[in-house]
Write a protein that holds these residues in place. Structure first.
Motif, mmCIF file in Angstrom:
data_model
loop_
_atom_site.group_PDB
_atom_site.id
_atom_site.type_symbol
_atom_site.label_atom_id
_atom_site.label_comp_id
_atom_site.label_asym_id
_atom_site.label_seq_id
_atom_site.Cartn_x
_atom_site.Cartn_y
_atom_site.Cartn_z
ATOM 1 N N GLY A 317 3.681 11.989 -0.119
ATOM 2 C CA GLY A 317 3.828 10.656 -0.686
ATOM 3 C C GLY A 317 2.584 9.799 -0.672
ATOM 4 O O GLY A 317 2.663 8.593 -0.939
ATOM 5 N N GLU A 318 1.413 10.391 -0.371
ATOM 6 C CA GLU A 318 0.208 9.577 -0.277
ATOM 7 C C GLU A 318 -0.793 9.812 -1.418
ATOM 8 O O GLU A 318 -1.901 9.257 -1.382
ATOM 9 C CB GLU A 318 -0.498 9.826 1.065
ATOM 10 C CG GLU A 318 0.216 9.209 2.249
ATOM 11 C CD GLU A 318 -0.679 9.052 3.458
ATOM 12 O OE1 GLU A 318 -0.761 7.929 3.981
ATOM 13 O OE2 GLU A 318 -1.305 10.057 3.860
ATOM 14 N N LEU A 319 -0.393 10.560 -2.417
ATOM 15 C CA LEU A 319 -1.320 10.768 -3.528
ATOM 16 C C LEU A 319 -1.798 9.451 -4.154
ATOM 17 O O LEU A 319 -2.989 9.326 -4.485
ATOM 18 C CB LEU A 319 -0.675 11.654 -4.593
ATOM 19 C CG LEU A 319 -1.180 13.096 -4.670
ATOM 20 C CD1 LEU A 319 -0.457 13.863 -5.754
ATOM 21 C CD2 LEU A 319 -2.677 13.162 -4.884
ATOM 22 N N PRO A 320 -0.918 8.456 -4.347
ATOM 23 C CA PRO A 320 -1.407 7.188 -4.908
ATOM 24 C C PRO A 320 -2.543 6.569 -4.096
ATOM 25 O O PRO A 320 -3.453 5.952 -4.667
ATOM 26 C CB PRO A 320 -0.156 6.304 -4.897
ATOM 27 C CG PRO A 320 0.974 7.257 -5.026
ATOM 28 C CD PRO A 320 0.553 8.456 -4.212
ATOM 29 N N LEU A 321 -2.485 6.732 -2.776
ATOM 30 C CA LEU A 321 -3.553 6.220 -1.927
ATOM 31 C C LEU A 321 -4.885 6.866 -2.297
ATOM 32 O O LEU A 321 -5.914 6.186 -2.417
ATOM 33 C CB LEU A 321 -3.218 6.502 -0.462
ATOM 34 C CG LEU A 321 -4.308 6.211 0.574
ATOM 35 C CD1 LEU A 321 -4.629 4.723 0.620
ATOM 36 C CD2 LEU A 321 -3.875 6.723 1.960
ATOM 37 N N PHE A 322 -4.861 8.171 -2.528
ATOM 38 C CA PHE A 322 -6.110 8.879 -2.815
ATOM 39 C C PHE A 322 -6.539 8.705 -4.270
ATOM 40 O O PHE A 322 -7.737 8.731 -4.566
ATOM 41 C CB PHE A 322 -5.968 10.343 -2.418
ATOM 42 C CG PHE A 322 -5.794 10.497 -0.928
ATOM 43 C CD1 PHE A 322 -6.877 10.321 -0.080
ATOM 44 C CD2 PHE A 322 -4.543 10.729 -0.379
ATOM 45 C CE1 PHE A 322 -6.724 10.416 1.298
ATOM 46 C CE2 PHE A 322 -4.378 10.826 0.991
ATOM 47 C CZ PHE A 322 -5.469 10.661 1.833
ATOM 48 N N TYR A 323 -5.578 8.510 -5.172
ATOM 49 C CA TYR A 323 -5.958 8.145 -6.539
ATOM 50 C C TYR A 323 -6.652 6.781 -6.550
ATOM 51 O O TYR A 323 -7.583 6.548 -7.327
ATOM 52 C CB TYR A 323 -4.726 8.095 -7.448
ATOM 53 C CG TYR A 323 -4.168 9.450 -7.817
ATOM 54 C CD1 TYR A 323 -5.001 10.510 -8.164
ATOM 55 C CD2 TYR A 323 -2.793 9.670 -7.842
ATOM 56 C CE1 TYR A 323 -4.489 11.746 -8.509
ATOM 57 C CE2 TYR A 323 -2.267 10.906 -8.198
ATOM 58 C CZ TYR A 323 -3.117 11.936 -8.528
ATOM 59 O OH TYR A 323 -2.601 13.158 -8.875
ATOM 60 N N SER A 324 -6.189 5.864 -5.704
ATOM 61 C CA SER A 324 -6.816 4.545 -5.614
ATOM 62 C C SER A 324 -8.213 4.632 -5.007
ATOM 63 O O SER A 324 -9.069 3.792 -5.278
ATOM 64 C CB SER A 324 -5.953 3.606 -4.760
ATOM 65 O OG SER A 324 -4.660 3.458 -5.306
ATOM 66 N N LEU A 325 -8.420 5.626 -4.189
ATOM 67 C CA LEU A 325 -9.687 5.786 -3.476
ATOM 68 C C LEU A 325 -10.758 6.475 -4.321
ATOM 69 O O LEU A 325 -11.933 6.125 -4.254
ATOM 70 C CB LEU A 325 -9.432 6.595 -2.203
ATOM 71 C CG LEU A 325 -10.600 6.847 -1.255
ATOM 72 C CD1 LEU A 325 -10.990 5.555 -0.539
ATOM 73 C CD2 LEU A 325 -10.207 7.928 -0.231
#
Length: 426
Positions: A317-325
């Motif tokens: 569930g943390e892909l959005p975090l890494f897309y933002s990064l």
């Protein structure tokens, strides 16, 4: 034709009889899965139609079933829109991962339960208790007993975002005499892409009036909220170092990326490669593939130090975090012909420039649309990856233009949900 119809009835009757007679064995197997840690020990009885929520009094309930994480996320805009129209939405899923996701993502006015297994008694008990006024299935997992019991009660039944892979299309066409009566149980079917539209229309021919193409719900999914503290912490760890992301990877993606990294690190010796495996339990395999590079593992609480080359984000569930990064990402599942690629629209929502491999069959409509607006780039092999990464990291204007084009395309698709619900008449 009459003989074939009788054969179909016999096949479905045998299936119903076997699942009915085997219900005690299915229940025993379910309890074994609990002991093996494969089912939720506190909620597994929901799969036997024992509810863990009290049905809201005087509510018009719409039952929406989405099997796993991807389908659940794509259905969230529909859930929000139905609540806005005054309905209570009962969302069911099949997996523990999707259940955890829905617990954090469902809005007020929605409930989550595990879907009942496809035994007639359990399905009947589920329908008696929840009394849905409309039933919506998402994508492609179809269970005959469940669909048939819904149909017998005269409840409007819809299949939305229906998707068939190339392999599934070949199988369904081979077994058209089985697929057709199942699909005819739906009042209306909304395919998510033109390949699925053609296949479903062929199967249902000549009765194709129940098929309508509106678009792909995944176009309408809003960005997942990102924890700002986590984002700022990672940004501080990376500091000014260049960064790229490899998302939703499978073994072949990782092997190709490993080959490309030799050239990439020649040009950017301090670059950080973030790898997010599609299945976090593959961590040992991922680590083995990138042996020789200094690694940090997110699930272990490792931080990115100046010596870290590869950061393995093996969490859910943390892909959005890494897309933002990341300013640039490569979407996995597209280098060995077995997976047909993964959805490129999520990174587009976060302003990330997108690379994909050669196999994007499952998202061909989206890929074609992104090609038309110059919103991504496809690469064939390790050499193509290394050239694209080095070029785009060194050319911020081209990279940002790609990302902006993709984001504009996603923003242009936001009216799909309203069209869908209006077509259903809900």
């Amino acid at each position: 034709m009459r003989t074939l119809g009788m054969l179909n009835k016999a096949i479905f009757a045998v299936y119903t009889g076997l699942t009915t007679a085997g219900q005690p064995l299915i229940a025993r197997y379910l309890r074994k899965r609990v002991k093996d840690g494969k089912e939720d020990p506190d909620r597994y009885t929901e799969k036997m139609a024992i509810p863990s929520h009290i049905r809201p009094v005087d509510s018009k309930i719409i039952w929406l079933h989405a099997v796993s994480v991807g389908e659940s996320i794509s259905a969230l805009p529909v859930v929000h829109a139905l609540i806005d129209r005054g309905y209570t939405v009962l969302v069911t899923t099949a997996t523990r991962t999707s259940a955890r996701m829905m617990q954090t993502r469902l809005p007020s006015g929605a409930l989550h339960q595990y879907a009942p297994l496809d035994c007639v008694r359990w399905v009947r008990a589920f329908l008696r208790y929840w009394r849905p006024s409309v039933v919506i299935f998402v994508e492609s997992e179809l269970w005959y007993n469940t669909l048939n019991q819904v149909k017998k009660r005269g409840i409007p039944l819809y299949l939305v975002n229906a998707r068939l892979s190339q392999k599934s299309i070949a199988t369904w066409k081979k077994w058209t005499h089985i697929a057709r009566p199942v699909l005819r149980l739906f009042d209306k079917i909304y395919p998510q892409n033109t390949a699925s539209l053609r296949a479903i229309t062929d199967i249902l021919a000549p009765c194709t009036h129940t098929v309508e193409f509106i678009g792909n719900l995944k176009h309408a999914s809003p960005p997942t909220p990102v924890c700002r503290d986590n984002l700022q912490s990672l940004q501080a760890q990376i500091n000014a170092r260049p960064l790229w992301l490899v998302a939703s990877t499978h073994p072949e993606d990782e092997r190709v990326v490993k080959q490309a990294m030799t050239v990439i690190y020649d040009s950017y010796p301090d670059i950080v490669t973030v790898v997010v495996p599609r299945h976090p339990e593959r961590l040992p395999s991922v680590q083995n593939t990138f042996a020789g590079y200094t690694q940090a593992v997110r699930s272990r609480g490792d931080t990115i130090t100046p010596n870290t080359h590869v950061y393995i984000a093996d969490t859910l569930g943390e892909l959005p975090l890494f897309y933002s990064l990341a300013p640039l990402c490569l979407i996995g599942g597209s280098f060995d012909g077995a997976y047909g690629g993964h959805n490129p629209l999520e990174p587009a929502r976060y302003g990330t420039a997108i690379l994909q491999g050669y196999d994007t069959a499952n998202f061909s409509d989206i890929t074609d649309a992104l090609n038309r607006v110059c919103g991504h780039r496809q690469v064939d092999d390790a050499d193509g990856i290394s050239r694209a990464v080095c070029e785009l990291l060194g050319d911020s204007k081209t990279r940002q233009t790609m990302a902006q084009n993709a984001q504009k395309f996603v923003d242009s698709q936001c009216n799909i949900v309203e069209k869908l619900l209006d077509s259903m008449g809900v």
